[in-house]
Design a protein around this motif. Structure first.
Motif, PDB file in Angstrom:
ATOM      1  N   THR A 286     -79.248  33.865 -28.725  1.00  0.00           N
ATOM      2  CA  THR A 286     -80.035  35.163 -28.841  1.00  0.00           C
ATOM      3  C   THR A 286     -79.586  36.155 -30.130  1.00  0.00           C
ATOM      4  O   THR A 286     -80.263  36.651 -30.882  1.00  0.00           O
ATOM      5  CB  THR A 286     -79.963  35.988 -27.530  1.00  0.00           C
ATOM      6  OG1 THR A 286     -80.171  35.057 -26.576  1.00  0.00           O
ATOM      7  CG2 THR A 286     -80.738  37.224 -27.744  1.00  0.00           C
ATOM      8  N   ALA A 287     -78.241  36.316 -30.037  1.00  0.00           N
ATOM      9  CA  ALA A 287     -77.710  37.033 -31.195  1.00  0.00           C
ATOM     10  C   ALA A 287     -78.157  36.422 -32.716  1.00  0.00           C
ATOM     11  O   ALA A 287     -78.492  37.131 -33.377  1.00  0.00           O
ATOM     12  CB  ALA A 287     -76.401  37.032 -31.051  1.00  0.00           C
ATOM     13  N   ALA A 288     -77.729  35.287 -32.900  1.00  0.00           N
ATOM     14  CA  ALA A 288     -78.067  34.355 -34.041  1.00  0.00           C
ATOM     15  C   ALA A 288     -79.304  34.567 -34.381  1.00  0.00           C
ATOM     16  O   ALA A 288     -80.059  34.879 -35.563  1.00  0.00           O
ATOM     17  CB  ALA A 288     -77.682  32.993 -34.168  1.00  0.00           C
ATOM     18  N   GLY A 289     -80.324  34.391 -33.346  1.00  0.00           N
ATOM     19  CA  GLY A 289     -81.982  34.237 -33.522  1.00  0.00           C
ATOM     20  C   GLY A 289     -82.310  35.887 -34.043  1.00  0.00           C
ATOM     21  O   GLY A 289     -83.112  35.871 -34.723  1.00  0.00           O
ATOM     22  N   VAL A 339     -80.811  33.532 -51.262  1.00  0.00           N
ATOM     23  CA  VAL A 339     -79.687  34.834 -51.236  1.00  0.00           C
ATOM     24  C   VAL A 339     -79.524  35.393 -49.783  1.00  0.00           C
ATOM     25  O   VAL A 339     -78.364  35.500 -49.444  1.00  0.00           O
ATOM     26  CB  VAL A 339     -80.330  35.583 -52.165  1.00  0.00           C
ATOM     27  CG1 VAL A 339     -79.185  37.060 -52.136  1.00  0.00           C
ATOM     28  CG2 VAL A 339     -80.294  35.356 -53.638  1.00  0.00           C
ATOM     29  N   LEU A 340     -80.610  35.684 -49.238  1.00  0.00           N
ATOM     30  CA  LEU A 340     -80.210  36.328 -47.931  1.00  0.00           C
ATOM     31  C   LEU A 340     -79.883  35.199 -46.793  1.00  0.00           C
ATOM     32  O   LEU A 340     -78.935  35.594 -45.977  1.00  0.00           O
ATOM     33  CB  LEU A 340     -81.639  36.708 -47.290  1.00  0.00           C
ATOM     34  CG  LEU A 340     -82.307  37.974 -48.100  1.00  0.00           C
ATOM     35  CD1 LEU A 340     -83.577  38.455 -47.598  1.00  0.00           C
ATOM     36  CD2 LEU A 340     -81.462  39.179 -48.199  1.00  0.00           C
ATOM     37  N   GLY A 341     -80.099  34.096 -46.618  1.00  0.00           N
ATOM     38  CA  GLY A 341     -79.670  33.044 -45.840  1.00  0.00           C
ATOM     39  C   GLY A 341     -78.323  32.719 -45.974  1.00  0.00           C
ATOM     40  O   GLY A 341     -77.367  32.842 -44.828  1.00  0.00           O
ATOM     41  N   VAL A 342     -77.690  32.762 -47.100  1.00  0.00           N
ATOM     42  CA  VAL A 342     -76.515  32.476 -47.482  1.00  0.00           C
ATOM     43  C   VAL A 342     -75.469  33.620 -47.167  1.00  0.00           C
ATOM     44  O   VAL A 342     -74.258  33.520 -46.663  1.00  0.00           O
ATOM     45  CB  VAL A 342     -76.089  31.815 -48.863  1.00  0.00           C
ATOM     46  CG1 VAL A 342     -74.743  31.631 -49.255  1.00  0.00           C
ATOM     47  CG2 VAL A 342     -76.815  30.240 -49.273  1.00  0.00           C
ATOM     48  N   SER A 343     -76.208  34.662 -47.620  1.00  0.00           N
ATOM     49  CA  SER A 343     -75.407  35.944 -47.601  1.00  0.00           C
ATOM     50  C   SER A 343     -75.169  36.334 -45.833  1.00  0.00           C
ATOM     51  O   SER A 343     -74.049  36.660 -45.463  1.00  0.00           O
ATOM     52  CB  SER A 343     -76.027  37.082 -47.975  1.00  0.00           C
ATOM     53  OG  SER A 343     -76.109  36.979 -49.690  1.00  0.00           O
ATOM     54  N   ALA A 344     -75.805  35.972 -44.923  1.00  0.00           N
ATOM     55  CA  ALA A 344     -76.160  36.099 -43.681  1.00  0.00           C
ATOM     56  C   ALA A 344     -75.124  35.393 -43.152  1.00  0.00           C
ATOM     57  O   ALA A 344     -74.293  35.842 -42.164  1.00  0.00           O
ATOM     58  CB  ALA A 344     -77.489  35.915 -43.023  1.00  0.00           C
ATOM     59  N   TYR A 345     -75.120  33.880 -43.380  1.00  0.00           N
ATOM     60  CA  TYR A 345     -73.847  33.262 -42.855  1.00  0.00           C
ATOM     61  C   TYR A 345     -72.679  33.454 -43.200  1.00  0.00           C
ATOM     62  O   TYR A 345     -71.696  33.590 -42.424  1.00  0.00           O
ATOM     63  CB  TYR A 345     -74.260  31.556 -43.450  1.00  0.00           C
ATOM     64  CG  TYR A 345     -73.224  30.784 -42.806  1.00  0.00           C
ATOM     65  CD1 TYR A 345     -72.994  30.458 -41.546  1.00  0.00           C
ATOM     66  CD2 TYR A 345     -72.188  30.133 -43.752  1.00  0.00           C
ATOM     67  CE1 TYR A 345     -71.751  29.647 -40.799  1.00  0.00           C
ATOM     68  CE2 TYR A 345     -71.106  29.253 -43.102  1.00  0.00           C
ATOM     69  CZ  TYR A 345     -71.072  29.258 -41.867  1.00  0.00           C
ATOM     70  OH  TYR A 345     -70.110  28.157 -41.383  1.00  0.00           O
ATOM     71  N   LEU A 346     -72.409  34.000 -44.557  1.00  0.00           N
ATOM     72  CA  LEU A 346     -71.130  34.489 -45.000  1.00  0.00           C
ATOM     73  C   LEU A 346     -70.710  35.832 -44.031  1.00  0.00           C
ATOM     74  O   LEU A 346     -69.315  35.891 -43.969  1.00  0.00           O
ATOM     75  CB  LEU A 346     -71.064  34.701 -46.473  1.00  0.00           C
ATOM     76  CG  LEU A 346     -71.251  33.689 -47.459  1.00  0.00           C
ATOM     77  CD1 LEU A 346     -71.408  33.877 -48.686  1.00  0.00           C
ATOM     78  CD2 LEU A 346     -70.210  32.200 -47.169  1.00  0.00           C
ATOM     79  N   ALA A 347     -71.542  36.490 -43.594  1.00  0.00           N
ATOM     80  CA  ALA A 347     -71.209  37.677 -43.014  1.00  0.00           C
ATOM     81  C   ALA A 347     -71.359  37.370 -41.574  1.00  0.00           C
ATOM     82  O   ALA A 347     -71.426  38.309 -40.693  1.00  0.00           O
ATOM     83  CB  ALA A 347     -71.868  38.648 -43.490  1.00  0.00           C
ATOM     84  N   ALA A 348     -71.284  36.257 -41.066  1.00  0.00           N
ATOM     85  CA  ALA A 348     -71.775  35.798 -39.744  1.00  0.00           C
ATOM     86  C   ALA A 348     -70.907  36.576 -38.788  1.00  0.00           C
ATOM     87  O   ALA A 348     -71.253  37.186 -37.643  1.00  0.00           O
ATOM     88  CB  ALA A 348     -71.867  34.371 -39.518  1.00  0.00           C
ATOM     89  N   PRO A 350     -69.004  39.221 -38.607  1.00  0.00           N
ATOM     90  CA  PRO A 350     -69.102  40.762 -38.072  1.00  0.00           C
ATOM     91  C   PRO A 350     -70.536  41.177 -37.694  1.00  0.00           C
ATOM     92  O   PRO A 350     -70.807  41.959 -36.868  1.00  0.00           O
ATOM     93  CB  PRO A 350     -68.829  41.395 -39.640  1.00  0.00           C
ATOM     94  CG  PRO A 350     -69.080  40.601 -40.671  1.00  0.00           C
ATOM     95  CD  PRO A 350     -68.199  39.044 -40.108  1.00  0.00           C
ATOM     96  N   LEU A 351     -71.271  40.437 -38.346  1.00  0.00           N
ATOM     97  CA  LEU A 351     -72.819  40.580 -37.829  1.00  0.00           C
ATOM     98  C   LEU A 351     -73.171  40.075 -36.109  1.00  0.00           C
ATOM     99  O   LEU A 351     -73.728  41.005 -35.498  1.00  0.00           O
ATOM    100  CB  LEU A 351     -73.992  39.738 -38.749  1.00  0.00           C
ATOM    101  CG  LEU A 351     -73.976  40.026 -40.115  1.00  0.00           C
ATOM    102  CD1 LEU A 351     -75.150  39.164 -40.711  1.00  0.00           C
ATOM    103  CD2 LEU A 351     -74.688  41.593 -40.142  1.00  0.00           C
ATOM    104  N   LEU A 352     -72.546  38.994 -35.722  1.00  0.00           N
ATOM    105  CA  LEU A 352     -72.698  38.352 -34.491  1.00  0.00           C
ATOM    106  C   LEU A 352     -71.811  39.471 -33.686  1.00  0.00           C
ATOM    107  O   LEU A 352     -72.159  39.745 -32.414  1.00  0.00           O
ATOM    108  CB  LEU A 352     -72.171  37.056 -34.316  1.00  0.00           C
ATOM    109  CG  LEU A 352     -73.207  36.253 -34.931  1.00  0.00           C
ATOM    110  CD1 LEU A 352     -72.292  34.877 -35.075  1.00  0.00           C
ATOM    111  CD2 LEU A 352     -74.476  35.916 -34.161  1.00  0.00           C
TER     112      LEU A 352
END
Length: 461
Positions: A286-289, A339-348, A350-352
């Motif tokens: 849910t959080a990742a989605g 750009v957005l996809g790779v950046s989101a994974y690298l910041a996974a 703290p984001l999660l």
């Protein structure tokens, strides 16, 4: 009543003339406010998820998240009609056909209200049996049912906002819907905190906050239309269903709605499989989605932009600009997705961590993002080609492409590949594989449709 679009175009600074001038700047000018608007809509749900995850526990978090795919399965068929509204309104605006635009607006608003009330009964009646079919865990299902029923009670407001904003997008106005959602978003967050932290209402509180905020955004967009000038001005006393407009609306919108609903069916199947991993995995997914939703919204803004721009230029019989619109948009979404996809994974991490402090929840979410977010650049071209075909009035072929490339392929994946290798990563690999395949199918279909549309214009049809 006689309409003249030329003076009308000079009365408002919000509209964009899509049929003349530089395309790249105008596409960005149109799409960026639209992306921000979509992100604000996601923040409604994100606020729900963050508040329940932090203050009501992981079971409540799983309950809210488990309803997302099912909600969209029910809603999308009706929401597809708003796509038909957008395409028709853009075409009539670009062609200067004021009377047709006037009839489209009044038909659309009345259909939106009717659809919303139908959805109330569908959502409330079907929530529990459908959640049971999805094998929603016993410790989650009661919360999920309650959340769904309250959300569906607000469907008339949801439909009115989306149909109204589709009309505004058709004339190039993406700024005022942004202001409306910003206002509603602030109200949603404040009510979330009040209902959950102060009144301890749990999932009922976040659902109620969402419904109230949707009522605010709907009221603002309807007020905007009633105060607008020219042929897209709404007069509530003139609400009427014009048969030919409804027919064209459904011809474009129903296949789009079926496409979205079938897309949701595959997501419901995936969600059912996720549920089999337990409530912790459900919470992580849910959080990742939800994070991936922000990526999708950023790219989907250009899909909607391609649809509106193609619609106006097709109405104006400018096929050279149609070709350039699609080419520019495909390049933009591919680069932006990477750009957005790779950046989101690298910041996974703290984001999660915003959604949950449970390490197990974060790990499940991070593994999902490794597959989905990193390969998100494959989803953009699919949307652009589909938007371009719809903008020219073709909706059946993109529906067939998407149903085969997403729904059918994902179902086959779950019952074949996933059965052989039943792992979390293999389950989510179905997403980028289906995006890439559907993109290729949609690209070939777009070339065919573009040639047919050009011949149609040459023949004066």
């Amino acid at each position: 009543m006689k309409f003249n679009l030329r003076p009308f175009r000079r009365r408002s600074s919000y509209e964009i003339n899509m049929t003349e001038g530089p395309l790249l700047r105008k596409l960005v000018q149109f799409s960026v406010p639209l992306a921000i608007s979509g992100i604000l809509q996601l923040l409604f749900n994100a606020a729900d998820i963050v508040v329940v995850g932090r203050f009501a526990g992981s079971h409540s978090l799983a309950a809210v998240g488990s309803t997302g795919a099912l909600n969209m399965l029910i809603i999308n068929l009706f929401m597809g009609l708003s796509i038909g509204v957008n395409v028709l309104a853009a075409r009539f605006y670009g062609a200067g056909r004021g009377r047709d635009l006037h009839e489209t607006v009044h038909t659309a608003v009345l259909i939106a209200a009717i659809s919303g009330f139908v959805l109330i009964f569908l959502g409330i009646g079907l929530s529990r049996p459908l959640l049971q079919m999805m094998d929603t865990p016993v410790d989650v299902i009661d919360h999920s049912v309650l959340y769904m029923r309250i959300i569906f009670a607000g469907m008339p407001a949801c439909m009115l906002y989306n149909f109204g904003s589709a009309i505004l997008r058709a004339v190039g106005d993406t700024q005022r819907p942004l202001y409306f959602l910003l206002t509603a978003g602030i109200i949603n967050v404040l009510l979330n905190l009040f209902f959950v932290i102060v009144l301890h209402m749990g999932v009922a509180g976040v659902a109620l906050a969402t419904v109230i905020s949707q009522c605010v955004s709907a009221a603002l967009v309807i007020l905007c239309l009633t105060r607008s000038e020219g042929p897209y001005r709404l007069n509530l006393k003139e609400l009427k269903i014009y048969g030919p407009k409804l027919k064209d609306m459904t011809r474009i919108g129903i296949p789009a709605g079926i496409q979205s609903s079938m897309f949701s069916i595959s997501n419901v199947l995936i969600q059912s499989t996720i549920n089999s991993f337990g409530s912790v995995a459900m919470a992580g997914s849910t959080a990742a989605g939800n994070i991936e939703g922000f990526l999708f919204t950023s790219l989907d803004a250009f899909t909607q932009g391609s649809q509106s721009f193609v619609g106006q230029n097709y109405g104006a019989k400018k096929m050279d600009r149609v070709k350039r619109i699609i080419g520019i948009c495909v390049g933009l979404v591919t680069a932006l997705g990477l750009v957005l996809g790779v950046s989101a994974y690298l910041a996974a991490d703290p984001l999660l961590g915003i959604y949950s402090s449970d390490p197990a929840v974060i790990e499940y979410g991070k593994q999902r993002m490794l597959i989905n977010a990193v390969f998100y650049f494959t989803i953009g071209p699919m949307g652009i080609f589909v938007g371009g075909m719809r903008g020219m009035g073709y909706s059946i072929l993109p529906m067939v492409d998407t149903i085969f490339g997403t729904c059918v392929l994902r179902v086959l994946w779950v019952y074949t590949v996933f059965v052989i290798w039943p792992s979390w990563l293999v389950l989510f690999a179905s997403y980028p594989v289906s995006w890439a395949l559907t993109g290729v199918l949609a690209g070939v279909s777009y070339i065919i449709v573009q040639k047919k549309a050009a011949k149609r214009l040459e023949g004066g049809v």
